[in-house]
Design a protein around this motif. Structure first.
Motif, PDB file in Angstrom:
ATOM      1  N   ARG A 135      54.577  22.298  16.796  1.00  0.00           N
ATOM      2  CA  ARG A 135      55.441  22.767  17.877  1.00  0.00           C
ATOM      3  C   ARG A 135      56.108  21.572  18.547  1.00  0.00           C
ATOM      4  O   ARG A 135      55.591  20.453  18.529  1.00  0.00           O
ATOM      5  CB  ARG A 135      54.681  23.600  18.905  1.00  0.00           C
ATOM      6  CG  ARG A 135      53.604  22.866  19.658  1.00  0.00           C
ATOM      7  CD  ARG A 135      52.749  23.830  20.479  1.00  0.00           C
ATOM      8  NE  ARG A 135      53.405  24.285  21.701  1.00  0.00           N
ATOM      9  CZ  ARG A 135      52.865  25.189  22.531  1.00  0.00           C
ATOM     10  NH1 ARG A 135      51.697  25.748  22.226  1.00  0.00           N
ATOM     11  NH2 ARG A 135      53.508  25.542  23.638  1.00  0.00           N
ATOM     12  N   GLU A 173      46.171  21.661  19.417  1.00  0.00           N
ATOM     13  CA  GLU A 173      44.984  22.096  18.679  1.00  0.00           C
ATOM     14  C   GLU A 173      45.381  23.289  17.813  1.00  0.00           C
ATOM     15  O   GLU A 173      46.066  24.195  18.275  1.00  0.00           O
ATOM     16  CB  GLU A 173      43.864  22.485  19.637  1.00  0.00           C
ATOM     17  CG  GLU A 173      43.401  21.333  20.510  1.00  0.00           C
ATOM     18  CD  GLU A 173      42.541  21.803  21.661  1.00  0.00           C
ATOM     19  OE1 GLU A 173      41.569  21.104  22.002  1.00  0.00           O
ATOM     20  OE2 GLU A 173      42.838  22.875  22.233  1.00  0.00           O
ATOM     21  N   THR A 174      44.943  23.271  16.560  1.00  0.00           N
ATOM     22  CA  THR A 174      45.372  24.304  15.622  1.00  0.00           C
ATOM     23  C   THR A 174      44.189  25.029  15.003  1.00  0.00           C
ATOM     24  O   THR A 174      43.084  24.488  14.911  1.00  0.00           O
ATOM     25  CB  THR A 174      46.217  23.704  14.490  1.00  0.00           C
ATOM     26  OG1 THR A 174      45.431  22.732  13.788  1.00  0.00           O
ATOM     27  CG2 THR A 174      47.477  23.046  15.034  1.00  0.00           C
ATOM     28  N   ASN A 175      44.441  26.240  14.582  1.00  0.00           N
ATOM     29  CA  ASN A 175      43.500  26.956  13.727  1.00  0.00           C
ATOM     30  C   ASN A 175      44.281  27.841  12.769  1.00  0.00           C
ATOM     31  O   ASN A 175      45.393  28.289  13.090  1.00  0.00           O
ATOM     32  CB  ASN A 175      42.460  27.739  14.530  1.00  0.00           C
ATOM     33  CG  ASN A 175      43.034  28.817  15.387  1.00  0.00           C
ATOM     34  OD1 ASN A 175      43.584  28.568  16.429  1.00  0.00           O
ATOM     35  ND2 ASN A 175      42.908  30.058  14.913  1.00  0.00           N
ATOM     36  N   ARG A 183      47.646  29.303  14.624  1.00  0.00           N
ATOM     37  CA  ARG A 183      47.809  29.257  16.076  1.00  0.00           C
ATOM     38  C   ARG A 183      47.767  27.806  16.529  1.00  0.00           C
ATOM     39  O   ARG A 183      47.052  26.983  15.933  1.00  0.00           O
ATOM     40  CB  ARG A 183      46.686  30.052  16.729  1.00  0.00           C
ATOM     41  CG  ARG A 183      46.682  30.073  18.252  1.00  0.00           C
ATOM     42  CD  ARG A 183      45.493  30.893  18.733  1.00  0.00           C
ATOM     43  NE  ARG A 183      45.381  30.923  20.184  1.00  0.00           N
ATOM     44  CZ  ARG A 183      44.742  30.024  20.909  1.00  0.00           C
ATOM     45  NH1 ARG A 183      44.156  29.008  20.326  1.00  0.00           N
ATOM     46  NH2 ARG A 183      44.685  30.149  22.226  1.00  0.00           N
ATOM     47  N   ILE A 184      48.540  27.496  17.562  1.00  0.00           N
ATOM     48  CA  ILE A 184      48.547  26.135  18.092  1.00  0.00           C
ATOM     49  C   ILE A 184      48.590  26.183  19.614  1.00  0.00           C
ATOM     50  O   ILE A 184      49.349  26.955  20.192  1.00  0.00           O
ATOM     51  CB  ILE A 184      49.746  25.331  17.514  1.00  0.00           C
ATOM     52  CG1 ILE A 184      49.691  23.869  17.978  1.00  0.00           C
ATOM     53  CG2 ILE A 184      51.080  25.968  17.852  1.00  0.00           C
ATOM     54  CD1 ILE A 184      50.654  22.963  17.198  1.00  0.00           C
ATOM     55  N   THR A 185      47.755  25.376  20.251  1.00  0.00           N
ATOM     56  CA  THR A 185      47.749  25.313  21.707  1.00  0.00           C
ATOM     57  C   THR A 185      48.847  24.369  22.194  1.00  0.00           C
ATOM     58  O   THR A 185      49.493  23.670  21.397  1.00  0.00           O
ATOM     59  CB  THR A 185      46.407  24.813  22.236  1.00  0.00           C
ATOM     60  OG1 THR A 185      46.235  23.432  21.839  1.00  0.00           O
ATOM     61  CG2 THR A 185      45.252  25.621  21.680  1.00  0.00           C
ATOM     62  N   ARG A 186      49.025  24.319  23.493  1.00  0.00           N
ATOM     63  CA  ARG A 186      50.064  23.470  24.060  1.00  0.00           C
ATOM     64  C   ARG A 186      49.802  21.993  23.741  1.00  0.00           C
ATOM     65  O   ARG A 186      50.734  21.212  23.589  1.00  0.00           O
ATOM     66  CB  ARG A 186      50.153  23.682  25.572  1.00  0.00           C
ATOM     67  CG  ARG A 186      51.250  22.856  26.217  1.00  0.00           C
ATOM     68  CD  ARG A 186      51.542  23.269  27.635  1.00  0.00           C
ATOM     69  NE  ARG A 186      52.616  22.465  28.190  1.00  0.00           N
ATOM     70  CZ  ARG A 186      53.899  22.683  27.971  1.00  0.00           C
ATOM     71  NH1 ARG A 186      54.267  23.708  27.203  1.00  0.00           N
ATOM     72  NH2 ARG A 186      54.824  21.915  28.499  1.00  0.00           N
ATOM     73  N   ASN A 213      57.282  21.006  22.251  1.00  0.00           N
ATOM     74  CA  ASN A 213      57.251  21.584  23.595  1.00  0.00           C
ATOM     75  C   ASN A 213      58.568  21.378  24.344  1.00  0.00           C
ATOM     76  O   ASN A 213      58.963  22.224  25.146  1.00  0.00           O
ATOM     77  CB  ASN A 213      56.098  20.989  24.398  1.00  0.00           C
ATOM     78  CG  ASN A 213      54.739  21.440  23.889  1.00  0.00           C
ATOM     79  OD1 ASN A 213      54.604  22.524  23.322  1.00  0.00           O
ATOM     80  ND2 ASN A 213      53.730  20.599  24.066  1.00  0.00           N
ATOM     81  N   ASP A 241      51.920  28.671  26.781  1.00  0.00           N
ATOM     82  CA  ASP A 241      50.552  28.253  26.438  1.00  0.00           C
ATOM     83  C   ASP A 241      50.463  28.250  24.917  1.00  0.00           C
ATOM     84  O   ASP A 241      51.148  27.494  24.255  1.00  0.00           O
ATOM     85  CB  ASP A 241      49.558  29.191  27.100  1.00  0.00           C
ATOM     86  CG  ASP A 241      48.130  28.673  27.024  1.00  0.00           C
ATOM     87  OD1 ASP A 241      47.233  29.316  27.598  1.00  0.00           O
ATOM     88  OD2 ASP A 241      47.896  27.640  26.383  1.00  0.00           O
ATOM     89  N   ALA A 242      49.637  29.097  24.339  1.00  0.00           N
ATOM     90  CA  ALA A 242      49.500  29.109  22.887  1.00  0.00           C
ATOM     91  C   ALA A 242      50.727  29.722  22.213  1.00  0.00           C
ATOM     92  O   ALA A 242      51.401  30.577  22.779  1.00  0.00           O
ATOM     93  CB  ALA A 242      48.261  29.911  22.486  1.00  0.00           C
TER      94      ALA A 242
END
Length: 121
Positions: free
Chosen positions: A71, A56-58, A50-53, A73, A32-33
């Motif tokens: 990333r 989306e980043t923050n 942080r980055i989601t699958r 995947n 996941d993240a």
């Protein structure tokens, strides 16, 4: 058993750049993240990015505009491009992933061993 292995740390002069990589290996069902944290001497570990699958980043405020997380995947790999590095960026950088393994119910936290980044002239 899942492992996160970081690479790319080192010594760089102020204003320089480094690219960190973190590859997850093992019997992975899904990730996941993913994220990068850092811990400077005498300080608490803090979130860098942080980055989601789905991408989306923050970012922590002090890293915005200088650091970029990405990333791949297909390779179970997360990257951190660090530009305009400052001495205060000196820390051990840790990779994090929220992972689900084959044969194990649910997602769990997984951490890398850390890689040293030192910014000094």
């Amino acid at each position: 058993q899942v492992q996160l292995v970081e690479s790319g740390g080192g010594l760089v002069q102020p204003g320089g750049s480094l690219r960190l990589s973190c590859a997850a290996s093992g019997i992975i069902f899904s990730i996941d993240a993913m994220a990068w944290y850092r811990q400077a001497p005498g300080k608490q570990r803090e979130l860098v990015a942080r980055i989601t699958r789905i991408g989306e980043t923050n970012y922590a405020d002090s890293m915005k505009g200088r650091f970029t997380i990405s990333r791949d995947n297909a390779k179970n790999t997360v990257y951190l491009q660090m530009n305009s590095l400052k001495p205060e960026d000196t820390a051990v950088y840790y990779c994090y992933a929220f992972i689900r393994s084959w044969g194990r119910d649910g997602f769990y936290d997984c951490w890398g061993q850390g890689t040293q980044v030192s910014v000094s002239s």
